[in-house]
Design an enzyme around this catalytic site. Structure first.
Site, PDB file in Angstrom:
ATOM      1  N   ALA A  18      67.790  16.199  30.426  1.00 30.16           N
ATOM      2  CA  ALA A  18      67.203  17.484  30.035  1.00 30.16           C
ATOM      3  C   ALA A  18      67.129  18.399  31.252  1.00 30.16           C
ATOM      4  CB  ALA A  18      65.813  17.245  29.463  1.00 30.16           C
ATOM      5  N   CYS A 101      63.342   8.501  25.160  1.00 29.47           N
ATOM      6  CA  CYS A 101      62.443   9.477  25.773  1.00 29.47           C
ATOM      7  C   CYS A 101      60.993   9.094  25.510  1.00 29.47           C
ATOM      8  CB  CYS A 101      62.734  10.879  25.234  1.00 29.47           C
ATOM      9  SG  CYS A 101      61.754  12.117  26.080  1.00 29.47           S
ATOM     10  N   GLY A 205      70.955   2.591  34.529  1.00 26.50           N
ATOM     11  CA  GLY A 205      69.739   2.406  35.310  1.00 26.50           C
ATOM     12  C   GLY A 205      70.023   2.015  36.738  1.00 26.50           C
ATOM     13  N   GLY A 228      73.028   8.729  35.863  1.00 22.63           N
ATOM     14  CA  GLY A 228      72.152   9.876  35.712  1.00 22.63           C
ATOM     15  C   GLY A 228      71.834  10.526  37.039  1.00 22.63           C
TER      16      GLY A 228
END
Ligand SMILES: Cc1cc2nc3c(=O)[nH]c(=O)nc-3n(C[C@H](O)[C@H](O)[C@H](O)COP(=O)(O)O)c2cc1C
Length: 339
Positions: A18, A101, A205, A228
């Site tokens: 996001a 989330c 992760g 990420g």
């Protein structure tokens, strides 16, 4: 890696983030990072139902970044099905369901990671979305479980595959952990063991280097890796990971000149999409990442964080580059090291 009807040669996936993975950054990762699949940030199915114009503005994928999946969140199967039809009509190449989330705004509605506390509801959501958009693959992104120690991802993965999900991405932390602690890749291995070759498992992760990605693939048997935080300001990492997986020589680290050029490109794309005011506010949290570890980074990041116009950003980058190129940083480093 095959996700439904889509063959993805490069198993490196950009994680949905996001405020980060809107069109500009996804396009940059495609161009400079050689990434196999990109995903939008999470988008509210409820907001799509109410035809929220800001939310419709998030349907910003383009041909150049295909395949590009749209990630949706919501706890109501019907609303999720409706939202999936809308985004597929707008050209999304796949739909990803967010079950990771944990922020209260999402989880308190029963959506996101909260679905892992109610697997019947979670399965109903997956089934409704799979049935709603038969022409495209539906995937799910989960955490290990909701409450630390209560592992639900493994059981759920089997169910999701049976219902028709075409891949599962596992962020190997519990929702209650947020981002604390270390991702437990053993959970990814357990999910892979459970679904076997029925659907691909994408491990996620704490991958920060090509070596980390190779280790995750080796230790868990997963089919793809999702990156990420380490990709923020470092799209080149995604290409380096691709090279390592392909067994090819790993491409070079970007130069400072490369970093400045791509930060400039990012700023300009973001302004094109969002307009100068909104874009410059968002860029305050994004551009600094391009300069981690380079000489003069602290001062540069501080100045960039105050800029409110594209001209200001470009001027700051020009001044930084001029300063950088007029100094012999290698000599300074050697001197500091006492050589
Ligand atoms: C700023 C930020 C925003 C995120 N937004 C989302 C999101 O919209 N949807 C989602 O499934 N995960 C989201 N995540 C989680 C990431 O997709 C990923 O699972 C997590 O960062 C762990 O991967 P990493 O260690 O490679 O960063 C977000 C993470 C960050 C740091």
């Amino acid at each position: 890696m095959r996700i439904g009807n889509i063959e993805i040669e490069n198993p490196v996936v950009l994680a949905p983030m996001a405020g980060v993975t809107s069109h500009p950054f996804r396009a940059i990762c495609k161009e400079h990072g050689d990434v196999g699949l990109v995903v939008t940030e999470l988008i509210s199915s409820m907001a799509i139902h109410y035809k929220n114009q800001k939310t419709y503005g998030m349907f910003d994928w383009t041909e150049s970044e295909q395949p590009s999946f749209c990630q949706l969140f919501g706890a109501d199967p019907e609303t999720m099905a409706e939202a999936a039809r809308v985004v597929v009509d707008r050209g999304a190449t796949g739909v990803d369901i967010n079950m990771g989330c944990w922020v209260p705004k999402v989880a308190k509605t029963g959506a996101g990671a909260a679905l892992l506390k109610d697997l019947c509801q979670a399965e109903a959501v997956v089934k409704a979305v799979v049935d709603a958009v038969p022409s495209v693959p539906v995937t799910v992104k989960v955490r290990s479980g909701y409450t630390q120690g209560q592992l639900t991802a493994v059981k759920f993965a089997r169910a999701a595959a049976n219902i028709g999900a075409k891949a599962i991405a596992v962020h190997a932390r519990y929702a209650s952990q947020g981002f604390s602690g270390v991702a437990d890749w053993d959970v990814i291995a357990q999910v892979k063991e459970t679904v076997g070759n029925d659907i691909p498992v994408i491990g996620n992760g704490d991958i920060e280097t090509p070596a980390d990605a190779l280790r995750m693939l080796r230790e868990t048997g997963c089919d793809g890796v999702m990156i990420g935080r380490a990709a923020m300001g470092n799209p080149w990492l995604l290409g380096q990971i691709r090279d390592a997986i392909a067994g090819e020589p790993i491409r070079c680290e970007p130069t400072v000149e490369d970093r400045v050029a791509v930060a400039r490109q990012h700023a300009s794309l973001q302004v094109n999409v969002q307009g100068e005011g909104v874009a410059c506010r968002e860029l305050r949290g994004l551009l600094g990442h391009y300069f981690k570890g380079v000489p003069g980074a602290t001062r540069l990041r501080g100045t960039l964080a105050k800029e409110s116009t594209l001209d200001g950003i470009n001027r700051t980058l020009d001044e930084y580059l001029a300063w950088y190129q007029s100094h012999d940083h290698d000599a300074q480093l050697q001197e500091a090291l006492g050589n």
